[in-house]
Design a protein around this motif. Structure first.
Motif, PDB file in Angstrom:
ATOM      1  N   LYS A   1       1.047  -1.231   0.021  1.00 24.96           N
ATOM      2  CA  LYS A   1       0.012  -0.114   0.065  1.00 24.96           C
ATOM      3  C   LYS A   1       0.827   1.215   0.015  1.00 24.96           C
ATOM      4  O   LYS A   1       0.447   2.322  -0.666  1.00 24.96           O
ATOM      5  CB  LYS A   1      -0.872  -0.070   1.412  1.00 24.96           C
ATOM      6  N   ALA A   2       2.011   1.253   0.837  1.00 23.66           N
ATOM      7  CA  ALA A   2       2.823   2.348   0.802  1.00 23.66           C
ATOM      8  C   ALA A   2       3.627   2.560  -0.723  1.00 23.66           C
ATOM      9  O   ALA A   2       3.567   3.750  -1.015  1.00 23.66           O
ATOM     10  CB  ALA A   2       3.900   2.146   1.875  1.00 23.66           C
ATOM     11  N   VAL A   3       4.072   1.659  -1.241  1.00 21.85           N
ATOM     12  CA  VAL A   3       4.723   1.765  -2.495  1.00 21.85           C
ATOM     13  C   VAL A   3       3.367   2.132  -3.540  1.00 21.85           C
ATOM     14  O   VAL A   3       3.819   3.208  -4.407  1.00 21.85           O
ATOM     15  CB  VAL A   3       5.174   0.501  -2.997  1.00 21.85           C
ATOM     16  N   GLU A   4       2.474   1.712  -3.474  1.00 19.76           N
ATOM     17  CA  GLU A   4       1.400   1.864  -4.389  1.00 19.76           C
ATOM     18  C   GLU A   4       0.799   3.488  -4.238  1.00 19.76           C
ATOM     19  O   GLU A   4       0.485   4.234  -5.339  1.00 19.76           O
ATOM     20  CB  GLU A   4      -0.034   1.096  -4.191  1.00 19.76           C
ATOM     21  N   GLN A   5       1.134   4.007  -3.075  1.00 19.68           N
ATOM     22  CA  GLN A   5       0.641   5.434  -2.876  1.00 19.68           C
ATOM     23  C   GLN A   5       1.723   6.229  -3.558  1.00 19.68           C
ATOM     24  O   GLN A   5       1.529   7.410  -4.169  1.00 19.68           O
ATOM     25  CB  GLN A   5       0.455   5.554  -1.296  1.00 19.68           C
ATOM     26  N   ILE A   6       3.007   5.918  -3.399  1.00 19.61           N
ATOM     27  CA  ILE A   6       4.030   6.448  -4.032  1.00 19.61           C
ATOM     28  C   ILE A   6       3.948   6.589  -5.561  1.00 19.61           C
ATOM     29  O   ILE A   6       4.149   7.497  -6.186  1.00 19.61           O
ATOM     30  CB  ILE A   6       5.323   5.766  -3.665  1.00 19.61           C
ATOM     31  N   THR A   7       3.560   5.183  -6.079  1.00 17.99           N
ATOM     32  CA  THR A   7       3.795   5.232  -7.552  1.00 17.99           C
ATOM     33  C   THR A   7       2.511   5.951  -8.293  1.00 17.99           C
ATOM     34  O   THR A   7       2.581   6.458  -9.473  1.00 17.99           O
ATOM     35  CB  THR A   7       3.595   3.809  -7.937  1.00 17.99           C
ATOM     36  N   LYS A   8       1.440   6.080  -7.212  1.00 18.23           N
ATOM     37  CA  LYS A   8       0.367   6.629  -7.816  1.00 18.23           C
ATOM     38  C   LYS A   8       0.470   8.223  -8.108  1.00 18.23           C
ATOM     39  O   LYS A   8       0.087   8.678  -8.912  1.00 18.23           O
ATOM     40  CB  LYS A   8      -0.906   6.644  -6.813  1.00 18.23           C
ATOM     41  N   LYS A   9       1.275   8.836  -7.093  1.00 20.23           N
ATOM     42  CA  LYS A   9       1.732  10.164  -7.162  1.00 20.23           C
ATOM     43  C   LYS A   9       2.843  10.511  -8.315  1.00 20.23           C
ATOM     44  O   LYS A   9       2.654  11.298  -9.172  1.00 20.23           O
ATOM     45  CB  LYS A   9       2.467  10.647  -5.764  1.00 20.23           C
ATOM     46  N   ILE A  10       3.579   9.229  -8.450  1.00 23.79           N
ATOM     47  CA  ILE A  10       4.702   9.770  -9.688  1.00 23.79           C
ATOM     48  C   ILE A  10       3.917   9.637 -10.803  1.00 23.79           C
ATOM     49  O   ILE A  10       4.206  10.169 -11.993  1.00 23.79           O
ATOM     50  CB  ILE A  10       5.535   8.421  -9.473  1.00 23.79           C
ATOM     51  N   SER A  11       2.832   8.506 -11.197  1.00 25.88           N
ATOM     52  CA  SER A  11       2.220   8.330 -12.153  1.00 25.88           C
ATOM     53  C   SER A  11       1.451   9.660 -12.966  1.00 25.88           C
ATOM     54  O   SER A  11       1.267   9.751 -14.111  1.00 25.88           O
ATOM     55  CB  SER A  11       1.176   7.354 -12.120  1.00 25.88           C
ATOM     56  N   LYS A  12       1.359  10.614 -12.007  1.00 21.87           N
ATOM     57  CA  LYS A  12       0.678  12.203 -12.413  1.00 21.87           C
ATOM     58  C   LYS A  12       1.593  12.882 -13.207  1.00 21.87           C
ATOM     59  O   LYS A  12       1.341  13.837 -13.724  1.00 21.87           O
ATOM     60  CB  LYS A  12       0.353  12.581 -11.116  1.00 21.87           C
ATOM     61  N   LYS A  13       2.975  12.617 -13.051  1.00 22.31           N
ATOM     62  CA  LYS A  13       3.940  13.289 -13.680  1.00 22.31           C
ATOM     63  C   LYS A  13       4.324  12.737 -14.934  1.00 22.31           C
ATOM     64  O   LYS A  13       4.358  11.648 -15.218  1.00 22.31           O
ATOM     65  CB  LYS A  13       5.581  13.444 -12.711  1.00 22.31           C
ATOM     66  N   LYS A  14       4.733  13.639 -15.905  1.00 28.18           N
ATOM     67  CA  LYS A  14       5.033  13.427 -17.495  1.00 28.18           C
ATOM     68  C   LYS A  14       6.096  12.746 -17.355  1.00 28.18           C
ATOM     69  O   LYS A  14       7.161  13.093 -16.871  1.00 28.18           O
ATOM     70  CB  LYS A  14       4.771  14.464 -18.280  1.00 28.18           C
ATOM     71  N   LYS A  15       6.528  11.709 -18.366  1.00 26.93           N
ATOM     72  CA  LYS A  15       7.861  11.192 -18.657  1.00 26.93           C
ATOM     73  C   LYS A  15       8.378  10.540 -17.416  1.00 26.93           C
ATOM     74  O   LYS A  15       9.924  10.497 -17.282  1.00 26.93           O
ATOM     75  CB  LYS A  15       8.776  12.138 -19.192  1.00 26.93           C
ATOM     76  N   SER A  16       7.693   9.938 -16.405  1.00 24.71           N
ATOM     77  CA  SER A  16       8.171   9.642 -15.135  1.00 24.71           C
ATOM     78  C   SER A  16       8.521   8.010 -15.406  1.00 24.71           C
ATOM     79  O   SER A  16       7.635   7.302 -16.241  1.00 24.71           O
ATOM     80  CB  SER A  16       7.210   9.568 -14.078  1.00 24.71           C
ATOM     81  N   LYS A  17       9.506   7.367 -14.914  1.00 24.70           N
ATOM     82  CA  LYS A  17       9.752   6.274 -15.058  1.00 24.70           C
ATOM     83  C   LYS A  17      10.294   5.587 -13.699  1.00 24.70           C
ATOM     84  O   LYS A  17      11.397   6.200 -12.964  1.00 24.70           O
ATOM     85  CB  LYS A  17      10.859   5.543 -15.870  1.00 24.70           C
ATOM     86  N   VAL A  18       9.852   4.507 -13.016  1.00 23.18           N
ATOM     87  CA  VAL A  18      10.003   4.302 -11.824  1.00 23.18           C
ATOM     88  C   VAL A  18      10.750   2.749 -11.475  1.00 23.18           C
ATOM     89  O   VAL A  18      10.606   1.693 -12.363  1.00 23.18           O
ATOM     90  CB  VAL A  18       8.786   4.219 -10.963  1.00 23.18           C
TER      91      VAL A  18
END
Length: 211
Positions: free
Chosen positions: A61-78
């Protein structure tokens, strides 16, 4: 480069990240480091004792919260990293590759006897080791990776081309004075390093090159 650390003990990072090159890089926004505590995603006690294994769900859940925020940015790669002593050894080559390929690195810091293995399967983590030994937790490996990867980010070091790994490095380094006297015995800097003969100096460095 953005680092996201999943840890039960975010306060451990304060002094390390607040000083020297990393502190300046954060202040100048060359890198960012954020923390999320898996305790925020569980009710009741989330801690150890002999044989305790960290639960999968709070970490996921913690990681998914992080990746959800990152996905809102353009050209992000995690890249999501977990630390396992028996895994692939982390190297400068890996640091370079990560700095080139990813905008965000999520690091999971295990504690106690480790993390439920289903975390790796569900989150498709990249597993790294910083050595053939066991530490109390993943916080020290996370600090090591932040340091190593940050060095590869342009602008973090004063002179990007002067990185030690880009030059011929030796396991032996010297500075002033030329002669160090200790217990009445003289310890000298190797003469070749004082010669000014660059080719011979580089040959000496190759002979004494760090492993």
């Amino acid at each position: 480069m953005n680092f996201h650390v999943v840890t039960l003990f975010p306060e451990m990072f304060g002094s390390y990240l607040g000083e020297s090159i990393l502190g300046r890089a954060i202040k100048e926004k060359k890198i960012t480091v954020s923390f999320i505590n898996p305790r925020n995603f569980v009710s009741g006690k989330y801690g150890g004792g002999p044989g305790m294994v960290m639960m999968a769900e709070p970490i996921i859940k913690a990681v998914e919260q992080i990746t959800k925020k990152i996905s809102k940015k353009k050209k992000s790669k995690v890249l999501i990293i977990n630390f396992i002593p028996s895994s692939e050894k982390f190297t400068t080559k890996a640091a370079k590759n990560i700095s080139k390929k990813y905008t965000d690195v999520v690091m999971i810091c295990g504690r106690y006897e480790g993390i439920d293995a289903r975390v790796d399967k569900i989150l498709k983590t990249k597993k790294f080791s910083i050595g053939d030994y066991v530490l109390t937790g993943g916080e020290i490996p996370a600090m090591a990776l932040i340091d190593s990867i940050s060095r590869q980010v342009e602008g973090v070091l004063g002179n990007f081309d002067s990185r030690e790994e880009e030059r011929t490095s030796s396991s032996e380094v010297y500075t002033r004075p030329e002669i160090l006297i200790h217990n009445k015995k003289k310890h000298r800097v190797p003469k070749v390093l004082l010669s000014g003969h660059q080719k011979k100096i580089e040959e000496w460095k190759l002979t004494n090159k760090s492993k």
